[in-house]
Design an enzyme around this catalytic site. Structure first.
Site, PDB file in Angstrom:
ATOM      1  NE  ARG A 119      -2.344  -1.167   3.685  1.00  0.00           N
ATOM      2  CZ  ARG A 119      -1.588  -0.518   4.552  1.00  0.00           C
ATOM      3  NH1 ARG A 119      -1.724   0.858   4.467  1.00  0.00           N
ATOM      4  NH2 ARG A 119      -1.020  -1.114   5.398  1.00  0.00           N
TER       5      ARG A 119
ATOM      6  CE1 TYR B  77       2.061  -7.137  -4.507  1.00  0.00           C
ATOM      7  CE2 TYR B  77       1.342  -6.348  -2.219  1.00  0.00           C
ATOM      8  CZ  TYR B  77       2.310  -7.178  -2.865  1.00  0.00           C
ATOM      9  OH  TYR B  77       2.560  -8.348  -2.296  1.00  0.00           O
TER      10      TYR B  77
ATOM     11  CE  LYS C  77      -5.791  -3.761   5.056  1.00  0.00           C
ATOM     12  NZ  LYS C  77      -5.949  -4.200   6.253  1.00  0.00           N
TER      13      LYS C  77
ATOM     14  CG  HIS D 253      -6.977  -2.923  10.326  1.00  0.00           C
ATOM     15  ND1 HIS D 253      -5.692  -2.435  10.554  1.00  0.00           N
ATOM     16  CD2 HIS D 253      -6.909  -3.981   9.510  1.00  0.00           C
ATOM     17  CE1 HIS D 253      -4.906  -3.197   9.766  1.00  0.00           C
ATOM     18  NE2 HIS D 253      -5.718  -4.149   9.140  1.00  0.00           N
TER      19      HIS D 253
ATOM     20  CB  CYS E 250       1.038  -6.675  14.049  1.00  0.00           C
ATOM     21  SG  CYS E 250       2.005  -5.035  13.916  1.00  0.00           S
TER      22      CYS E 250
ATOM     23  NE  ARG F 154       0.417  -8.617   2.475  1.00  0.00           N
ATOM     24  CZ  ARG F 154      -0.250  -8.039   3.500  1.00  0.00           C
ATOM     25  NH1 ARG F 154      -1.069  -8.559   4.044  1.00  0.00           N
ATOM     26  NH2 ARG F 154       0.248  -7.129   4.121  1.00  0.00           N
TER      27      ARG F 154
HETATM   28  O1  SAT Z   1      -2.369  -4.467   1.011  1.00  0.00           O
HETATM   29  S1  SAT Z   1      -3.329  -4.715   1.946  1.00  0.00           S
HETATM   30  O2  SAT Z   1      -4.006  -3.253   2.355  1.00  0.00           O
HETATM   31  O3  SAT Z   1      -4.511  -5.319   1.681  1.00  0.00           O
HETATM   32  C1  SAT Z   1      -2.752  -5.458   3.301  1.00  0.00           C
HETATM   33  C2  SAT Z   1      -2.343  -4.620   4.538  1.00  0.00           C
HETATM   34  O4  SAT Z   1      -1.715  -3.781   4.423  1.00  0.00           O
HETATM   35  O5  SAT Z   1      -2.769  -5.151   5.635  1.00  0.00           O
HETATM   36 MN    MN Z   2      -4.863  -5.372   7.469  1.00  0.00          MN
END
Ligand code: SAT
Ligand code: MN
Length: 606
Positions: A69, A210, A219, A239, A263, A378
């Site tokens: 992100r 991405y 998000k 979240h 985390c 991921r």
């Molecule tokens: O890239 S995402 O926002 O889907 C994953 C994350 O940052 O938790």
């Molecule tokens: Mn997340």
């Protein structure tokens, strides 16, 4: 037949602007999915993995500039800056519309424009929201198919006049006549924009393919737009993971927990308890939508349908249930490709292969000075493939929440577990959440930043108003409110080693949480909150010395005073919309710690 007027008009409007070579309405079928995958393999942007080891799995490598992100390019567009608040990148709605309209002009030339109807939340559930993402990325289509309920089933929910959230996405890389495509087309960082219009309930994203920048249901919709909606409508978009914890007597407690990205939310959500007789089931690993039910309790729904988890660090030790869930029908992004067309990543619990292709597409051996997988590599896997998915995970009414946990990566000061003295003290704890930054966002890694409620990058409106919304929800919940705890699995000793073993051993803390819920005579009030007494948490067999255990719960006064100064600075940044009641909580904490007119030994606040 699509008859929704708003949708038909919007699709036409976007096509006129972006000029794709064709438009494809996505139906979500298996055949359609396979066709897209075949197409991407043929074009060289995907690799089909070993069918025996990883049936139905594919690997993608993103452009090195497009790996996470981009918070610096993520905007909240509203009429007034104060409605976005100090913690968001604000941009004037009209100005950004002009900028982005110019970028969108012709941006899909030579590409297919996909129309992706999706539902966040079980289809038809009262809390669910329908969105439609328009995207020129087939990678987005196949990911959205896993992460959301998507396609014809959703379109069928839309009547002529029903509403939906428009989510416009382009990778920002038109393919002009005669131009050869690249494996991961995207726009340079300075022309990426991830823009949210909470007032209009709309999302415009440009330039990145991405994760959270491009899979707009996650998000962007389920947190940034939904948080603004939730405030207006009296519910919460958080979240948070959601897990079900069952004790040896068969009683189940649902727990929601907020931690910043990367985390360990996915690990905790599917954890395998080490304490005998206890079990954990997963409802969700990233987002919780919560509303007050008819019985006055807080009920949570996972709006997603899949996991978009961090691969590095995921192993049979850290998360066996995730490992099992990602053996088939999974999309891997930016992991290492082994010579047998299987995948590998750092800390996978498997020896590094003697040779492979790294996430940048280069030859790799263990002697390479680069990582094989990107730290934010991921996996995208259907939640239904998780063997410990909870039976209520798609219950439209949600699951009743008994406890809320907040946490972050904190090497010092913050104890293993600390219970809030009451709801508003818990809101204070959530508001003051801090964590070391991770690779989930492009930027410096390992510096402590305040990440209130783990929502810093995801709150779609003024953070002060968000804090106030939490206080209001507590007032509505009254004595039915879940208990709030702050946990920290990441304490380090002087040599920089983690003190607490974490992972499945965190069940020991969860057990204590349920015992506190049951009103067992455990814990004691201190200046910072209710801390376990020595012996309240079973640490047998962990090989921790008594001094180490004491250290996990010690009140480091100096550390806390520094913490207070840092929270004060953060609160000052929030400005005049900071609720007075949170300032009061901070003042009370300071008084308790410094004995200012207080008894100094408990949380009575006197
Ligand atoms: O890239 S995402 O926002 O889907 C994953 C994350 O940052 O938790
Ligand atoms: Mn997340």
């Amino acid at each position: 037949m699509v008859n929704n007027k708003k949708l038909l008009a919007w699709v036409e409007e976007v096509a006129t602007l972006t000029k794709p070579k064709e438009i494809q309405w996505v139906d979500g079928s298996l055949e359609e999915n396979q066709k897209l995958l075949d197409l991407m393999v043929e074009a060289g942007s995907a690799t089909k993995l070993n069918e025996t080891e990883k049936p139905g799995c594919y690997l993608f490598r993103s452009h090195p500039s497009d790996v996470a992100r981009v918070e610096g390019r993520t905007y909240i567009a509203s009429k007034k800056q104060e409605d976005a608040g100090a913690t968001n990148n604000w941009i004037d709605s009209l100005e950004i519309k002009e900028t982005m309209t110019k970028l969108y002009n012709g941006c899909m030339e030579g590409r297919t424009m996909y129309v992706i109807p999706f539902s966040m939340g079980p289809i038809g559930a009262p809390i669910s929201k329908i969105g439609v993402e328009i995207s020129d990325s087939p990678y987005v289509v196949i990911n959205m198919r896993i992460m959301t309920r998507m396609g014809k089933v959703v379109l069928d929910q839309l009547s002529e006049d029903s509403d939906f959230i428009p989510c416009l996405h382009s990778i920002g890389s038109p393919l002009r006549e005669g131009e050869k495509d690249v494996a991961w087309p995207c726009a340079p960082i300075e022309s990426k924009y991830i823009t949210h219009f909470p007032e209009e309930r709309m999302i415009w994203s440009y330039g990145s393919g991405y994760g959270g920048n491009a899979l707009l249901g996650k998000k962007c919709l389920a947190l940034r737009i939904a948080s603004a909606q939730a405030k207006d409508e009296g519910w919460m978009a958080e979240h948070m993971l959601i897990l079900a914890l069952t004790n040896p007597e068969g009683k189940t407690y649902y727990v929601a927990a907020a931690f910043p990205s990367a985390c360990g939310k996915t690990n905790l959500a599917m954890m395998q308890p080490t304490i005998p007789g206890w079990s954990v089931k997963c409802v969700g690993d990233d987002i919780a939508w919560m509303r007050i039910g008819d019985d006055g309790r807080l009920y949570a729904v996972n709006p997603e349908a899949g996991f978009f988890g961090v691969a590095p660090g995921t192993s049979m030790d850290s998360n066996p249930n995730a490992m099992k869930a990602i053996q088939k029908n999974t999309i891997y992004t930016n992991v290492l490709l082994k010579d047998n067309n299987d995948v590998w990543w750092e800390e996978m619990g498997e020896d590094a292969p003697s040779h492979g292709i790294d996430w940048e597409g280069n030859e790799w051996t263990p002697a390479s000075d680069k990582k094989g997988a990107h730290p934010n590599a991921r996996f995208t896997a259907p939640a239904s493939q998780c063997s410990v998915i909870d039976e209520n995970w798609e219950n439209p009414a949600g699951v009743p929440i008994s406890a809320i946990l907040f946490g972050g990566r904190r090497p010092s000061t913050i104890p293993l577990v600390n219970e809030a003295l009451n709801w508003n003290h818990g809101v204070f704890m959530g508001s003051a959440t801090g964590s070391e930054t991770t690779a989930a966002n492009i930027g410096a890694v390992g510096v402590i930043r305040r990440d209130p409620f783990a929502m810093l990058p995801f709150c779609g409106y003024n953070m002060g108003d968000y804090f106030n919304h939490w206080i209001n929800m507590g007032e509505k919940l009254g004595d039915k409110a879940p208990k709030i705890f702050f946990v920290n699995w990441f304490r380090k000793d002087n040599s920089g080693k983690f003190i607490w073993p974490g992972f499945g051993e965190n069940s020991r803390v969860l057990k204590y949480v349920t015992e506190r819920i049951e009103g067992k005579n455990l814990g004691e009030e201190t200046a910072i909150g209710i801390l376990p007494k020595l012996g309240d948490i079973d640490v047998n067999g962990l090989g921790l010395s008594e001094a180490t255990v004491e250290d996990l719960f010690a009140i480091d006064k100096e550390g806390w005073l520094a913490e207070i100064t840092s929270i004060e600075e953060f609160y000052a940044k929030i400005g005049d919309r900071l609720p007075a009641r949170l300032q009061a909580e901070l003042d009370k904490l300071k008084d308790r710690l410094t004995d200012n007119g207080s008894c100094g030994c408990c949380g009575c606040g006197k």
